[in-house]
Enzyme design. Sequence first.
Site, PDB file in Angstrom:
ATOM      1  N   CYS A   2       0.844  -1.204   0.000  1.00 43.72           N
ATOM      2  CA  CYS A   2       0.000   0.000   0.000  1.00 43.72           C
ATOM      3  C   CYS A   2       0.878   1.252   0.000  1.00 43.72           C
ATOM      4  O   CYS A   2       1.969   1.250   0.564  1.00 43.72           O
ATOM      5  CB  CYS A   2      -0.960   0.114   1.169  1.00 43.72           C
ATOM      6  SG  CYS A   2      -2.101  -1.250   1.317  1.00 43.72           S
ATOM      7  N   ARG A  27       3.399  -0.017  -5.192  1.00 40.59           N
ATOM      8  CA  ARG A  27       3.109  -0.587  -3.877  1.00 40.59           C
ATOM      9  C   ARG A  27       1.729  -1.256  -3.827  1.00 40.59           C
ATOM     10  O   ARG A  27       1.343  -1.808  -2.794  1.00 40.59           O
ATOM     11  CB  ARG A  27       3.192   0.488  -2.793  1.00 40.59           C
ATOM     12  CG  ARG A  27       4.553   1.145  -2.701  1.00 40.59           C
ATOM     13  CD  ARG A  27       4.598   2.164  -1.593  1.00 40.59           C
ATOM     14  NE  ARG A  27       4.417   1.575  -0.289  1.00 40.59           N
ATOM     15  CZ  ARG A  27       5.365   1.021   0.452  1.00 40.59           C
ATOM     16  NH1 ARG A  27       6.606   1.009   0.006  1.00 40.59           N
ATOM     17  NH2 ARG A  27       5.106   0.519   1.626  1.00 40.59           N
ATOM     18  N   TRP A  74      -2.841  -2.460  -1.714  1.00 40.20           N
ATOM     19  CA  TRP A  74      -2.545  -3.852  -2.040  1.00 40.20           C
ATOM     20  C   TRP A  74      -3.334  -4.656  -1.011  1.00 40.20           C
ATOM     21  O   TRP A  74      -2.970  -4.699   0.164  1.00 40.20           O
ATOM     22  CB  TRP A  74      -1.047  -4.118  -1.955  1.00 40.20           C
ATOM     23  CG  TRP A  74      -0.670  -5.472  -2.484  1.00 40.20           C
ATOM     24  CD1 TRP A  74      -1.508  -6.423  -2.980  1.00 40.20           C
ATOM     25  CD2 TRP A  74       0.638  -6.026  -2.585  1.00 40.20           C
ATOM     26  NE1 TRP A  74      -0.796  -7.524  -3.390  1.00 40.20           N
ATOM     27  CE2 TRP A  74       0.510  -7.313  -3.157  1.00 40.20           C
ATOM     28  CE3 TRP A  74       1.909  -5.576  -2.256  1.00 40.20           C
ATOM     29  CZ2 TRP A  74       1.602  -8.137  -3.394  1.00 40.20           C
ATOM     30  CZ3 TRP A  74       2.988  -6.406  -2.494  1.00 40.20           C
ATOM     31  CH2 TRP A  74       2.838  -7.670  -3.062  1.00 40.20           C
ATOM     32  N   ASN A 100      -1.542   1.624   6.033  1.00 33.64           N
ATOM     33  CA  ASN A 100      -0.722   0.648   5.313  1.00 33.64           C
ATOM     34  C   ASN A 100      -0.172  -0.308   6.355  1.00 33.64           C
ATOM     35  O   ASN A 100       0.397   0.148   7.350  1.00 33.64           O
ATOM     36  CB  ASN A 100       0.420   1.400   4.599  1.00 33.64           C
ATOM     37  CG  ASN A 100       1.528   0.481   4.125  1.00 33.64           C
ATOM     38  OD1 ASN A 100       1.291  -0.677   3.827  1.00 33.64           O
ATOM     39  ND2 ASN A 100       2.734   0.997   4.054  1.00 33.64           N
ATOM     40  N   GLY A 101      -0.337  -1.603   6.166  1.00 38.52           N
ATOM     41  CA  GLY A 101       0.165  -2.570   7.149  1.00 38.52           C
ATOM     42  C   GLY A 101      -0.921  -3.569   7.506  1.00 38.52           C
ATOM     43  O   GLY A 101      -1.914  -3.703   6.785  1.00 38.52           O
ATOM     44  N   GLU A 479      21.772 -21.911  -4.464  1.00 39.64           N
ATOM     45  CA  GLU A 479      21.316 -20.543  -4.731  1.00 39.64           C
ATOM     46  C   GLU A 479      22.512 -19.566  -4.713  1.00 39.64           C
ATOM     47  O   GLU A 479      22.579 -18.646  -5.532  1.00 39.64           O
ATOM     48  CB  GLU A 479      20.245 -20.157  -3.704  1.00 39.64           C
ATOM     49  CG  GLU A 479      19.841 -18.691  -3.661  1.00 39.64           C
ATOM     50  CD  GLU A 479      19.240 -18.140  -4.958  1.00 39.64           C
ATOM     51  OE1 GLU A 479      19.022 -18.907  -5.905  1.00 39.64           O
ATOM     52  OE2 GLU A 479      19.031 -16.924  -5.013  1.00 39.64           O
ATOM     53  N   LYS A 483      23.425 -17.170  -7.834  1.00 31.10           N
ATOM     54  CA  LYS A 483      23.539 -15.701  -7.723  1.00 31.10           C
ATOM     55  C   LYS A 483      24.870 -15.250  -8.284  1.00 31.10           C
ATOM     56  O   LYS A 483      24.943 -14.293  -9.037  1.00 31.10           O
ATOM     57  CB  LYS A 483      23.467 -15.239  -6.263  1.00 31.10           C
ATOM     58  CG  LYS A 483      22.159 -15.041  -5.570  1.00 31.10           C
ATOM     59  CD  LYS A 483      21.195 -14.045  -6.103  1.00 31.10           C
ATOM     60  CE  LYS A 483      20.409 -14.574  -7.255  1.00 31.10           C
ATOM     61  NZ  LYS A 483      19.137 -15.175  -6.986  1.00 31.10           N
ATOM     62  N   GLU A 486      25.078 -15.639 -12.196  1.00 30.66           N
ATOM     63  CA  GLU A 486      24.222 -14.814 -13.051  1.00 30.66           C
ATOM     64  C   GLU A 486      24.630 -13.349 -13.066  1.00 30.66           C
ATOM     65  O   GLU A 486      24.400 -12.666 -14.055  1.00 30.66           O
ATOM     66  CB  GLU A 486      22.729 -14.987 -12.735  1.00 30.66           C
ATOM     67  CG  GLU A 486      22.274 -14.458 -11.422  1.00 30.66           C
ATOM     68  CD  GLU A 486      20.783 -14.725 -11.201  1.00 30.66           C
ATOM     69  OE1 GLU A 486      20.013 -14.691 -12.151  1.00 30.66           O
ATOM     70  OE2 GLU A 486      20.424 -14.960 -10.033  1.00 30.66           O
ATOM     71  N   HIS A 502      32.201 -37.290  -4.887  1.00 33.13           N
ATOM     72  CA  HIS A 502      31.797 -38.148  -6.006  1.00 33.13           C
ATOM     73  C   HIS A 502      32.043 -37.470  -7.357  1.00 33.13           C
ATOM     74  O   HIS A 502      31.433 -37.839  -8.350  1.00 33.13           O
ATOM     75  CB  HIS A 502      30.329 -38.536  -5.855  1.00 33.13           C
ATOM     76  CG  HIS A 502      30.067 -39.291  -4.595  1.00 33.13           C
ATOM     77  ND1 HIS A 502      30.500 -40.578  -4.390  1.00 33.13           N
ATOM     78  CD2 HIS A 502      29.468 -38.915  -3.438  1.00 33.13           C
ATOM     79  CE1 HIS A 502      30.162 -40.979  -3.174  1.00 33.13           C
ATOM     80  NE2 HIS A 502      29.536 -39.975  -2.579  1.00 33.13           N
ATOM     81  N   LYS A 601      13.745 -10.522 -16.402  1.00 33.94           N
ATOM     82  CA  LYS A 601      13.113 -10.671 -15.078  1.00 33.94           C
ATOM     83  C   LYS A 601      11.976 -11.675 -15.124  1.00 33.94           C
ATOM     84  O   LYS A 601      11.774 -12.450 -14.212  1.00 33.94           O
ATOM     85  CB  LYS A 601      12.620  -9.298 -14.598  1.00 33.94           C
ATOM     86  CG  LYS A 601      12.059  -9.305 -13.179  1.00 33.94           C
ATOM     87  CD  LYS A 601      13.157  -9.588 -12.156  1.00 33.94           C
ATOM     88  CE  LYS A 601      12.613  -9.783 -10.761  1.00 33.94           C
ATOM     89  NZ  LYS A 601      13.570 -10.510  -9.903  1.00 33.94           N
TER      90      LYS A 601
HETATM   91  C1  F6R Z   1      17.517 -15.842 -10.497  1.00 38.22           C
HETATM   92  C2  F6R Z   1      16.151 -15.603 -10.923  1.00 38.22           C
HETATM   93  C3  F6R Z   1      15.498 -16.619 -11.777  1.00 38.22           C
HETATM   94  C4  F6R Z   1      14.027 -16.757 -11.394  1.00 38.22           C
HETATM   95  C5  F6R Z   1      13.295 -17.696 -12.366  1.00 38.22           C
HETATM   96  C6  F6R Z   1      11.846 -17.901 -11.956  1.00 38.22           C
HETATM   97  O1  F6R Z   1      17.977 -14.833  -9.651  1.00 38.22           O
HETATM   98  O2  F6R Z   1      15.578 -14.599 -10.603  1.00 38.22           O
HETATM   99  O3  F6R Z   1      16.143 -17.840 -11.709  1.00 38.22           O
HETATM  100  O4  F6R Z   1      13.956 -17.252 -10.082  1.00 38.22           O
HETATM  101  O5  F6R Z   1      13.342 -17.159 -13.653  1.00 38.22           O
HETATM  102  O6  F6R Z   1      11.155 -16.709 -11.945  1.00 38.22           O
HETATM  103  P1  F6R Z   1       9.775 -16.588 -11.188  1.00 38.22           P
HETATM  104  O7  F6R Z   1      10.042 -16.721  -9.731  1.00 38.22           O
HETATM  105  O8  F6R Z   1       9.267 -15.214 -11.545  1.00 38.22           O
HETATM  106  O9  F6R Z   1       8.882 -17.671 -11.701  1.00 38.22           O
END
Ligand code: F6R
Length: 606
Positions: A2, A27, A74, A100-101, A479, A483, A486, A502, A601
């Site tokens: 929000c 938001r 939201w 908001n909250g 993970e 990170k 990428e 292994h 993204k």
């Molecule tokens: C890595 C990353 C991607 C997403 C993947 C799934 O940092 O952001 O590996 O996790 O593309 O995306 P969502 O979660 O939007 O389905």
Amino acid sequence: MCGIVGYIGTRQAQDVLISGLAKLEYRGYDSAGVAVGDGACIAVKKKAGKLANLSGELAESPLAGTLGIGHTRWATHGLPNDTNAHPHATEDGRIVIIHNGIIENYLSLKEGLIARGHTFKSETDSEVLAHLIEEAYAGDLYEAVRVALGQVRGAYGIVVTHVDHREIVAARTVSPLVMGVGEGEMFLASDVPALLAYTRNMVFLHDGDMVVLHDDGFRITDLAGQPVERPIDHIDWDAEAAEKGGFDTYMLKEIYEQPQALTNTLIGRLHDDTGEVNLDIGLDPQSFKRISIIACGTAYYAGLVGEYLIEQLARIPVEVDVASEYRYRNPIVSEQTLAVVVSQSGETIDTLEALREAKKGGAKTLGVINAKGSSMTRELDDTLYIHAGPEIGVASTKAYTSMVSAFVMLALWLGRARGTLDETQARDLLHAARELPRLVEEALAPERVEQIKRVAEKYAHARDYLFLGRGVNAPTAFEGALKLKEISYIHAEGYAAGEMKHGPIALIDANLPVVVVATESRLLEKTISNVQEVRARSGQVIALLSDGDTENARHADDVLYVPRAHEMVSPVVNAVALQLLAYFTATALGKDVDKPRNLAKSVTVE
Ligand code: F6R
């Protein structure tokens, strides 16, 4: 989430509110509303849907007045319709509030208010605030808000106005509020960009602050009524920097937003008194025999943590699939399967198609999702929103830790419902989960971040990296490696520590940094044996250790200490250190962390 805007001064308030809300639509955009007045009357207009619905109506019939409050919602409690939109007013319309909250104890407060004769119009938790303030009001609006807030538990950014007062009273706990200081005018907002067109002099309110705004000034106190001094900061960010909250990149901003994101994920869902979790989903926890978790990338790793947690705490068989494999491998699905899809965007095509595949087989479906109203949420039986807020940096950070926290809650909920967790065990874990925002805040302490930066820079020119972890922290290693690769383009492998011998052990030489997640756990000794195996082959060990573990520090070339956390929630805390390691490696190499090459993204192609 929000967004909130407030204004008192000489301009037409409606214009300031609408332009400010337009900067806060990220938001939430379930509804928008404003209340505009002049100290002698207040008019409210609110509309479901995006801000454009409201601003269109206001353009045709404007509300005149130089004092006002505005909101973009939201939805958390109650459908996103006109009635549940903010502002909310008392029955006589004299007091108007925006919130908001989440007010965690709103149900018991509401019952009390109804018993005392109050009538509610909306299904929101927020409306209780208007009624509590009305009850406490005896001519002093500030005092009434202060007394009302003394009764609530939860998170709030709240702005209040009263028909008889030319002032705005506001307060915050957890939810953000910044005040803009102008010449003969004052502003309030949830975030800086909403105010930059009007002033660059800002006061960042702290948790527990209350403020009264007048045309020509303000007064800040704490919730006990004691005066508080806050500096006026001059913000010289350009528009883009403002959206990044003053951080160099969205990714860093989002890493630092994690305590808030986690609070939003957890709030209102954990009940310490009973050891119960309330996820507000219709799913019958007895109606399935196995769980399939399906996701891509970082969300998949969150799912792997979920598998561990659910199997440990609720003793239900779980399998985890990469969505692009699941959808084509003719999976065995039945009505006794619960398919859990995990996605930040809710749009990833492989995950969406995998969801459809699971539905075809008769599975019940649950989503662990960030983006409201996204394609997946429209096809799921139930959605457990993570409420992490918008994630703009391509590399996922706050969505990951919020997803893992959602799995902690899901595992607890299933364990309680299916009788595999007694009340004491549940309370213990619930307490551990509640601690997460504070622990992550601690994990972001400047001296820890500096140490991570030093280590990142030391190894930034490595060609390869290996990440190892065990048990619930094996996915933390995966993970961490993802990170790093990428955003820095350094080749990195994530492995279960016990699996190293292994194969990957062949890679180890003096040029290979090996990050070992070795925080407190029942398998720590075994992980330390793996550290020895790396050292015996001259590998460079970077150990992630729990605070105070000087004993095991002896085995490492470099140590990153993290706050001690219950093993079951430790992946959340540990991930933060590895996000920062990747971040500082990439920035040391001059990479564009927000837009890494070749990535997008939201991946809506196969
Ligand atoms: C890595 C990353 C991607 C997403 C993947 C799934 O940092 O952001 O590996 O996790 O593309 O995306 P969502 O979660 O939007 O389905």
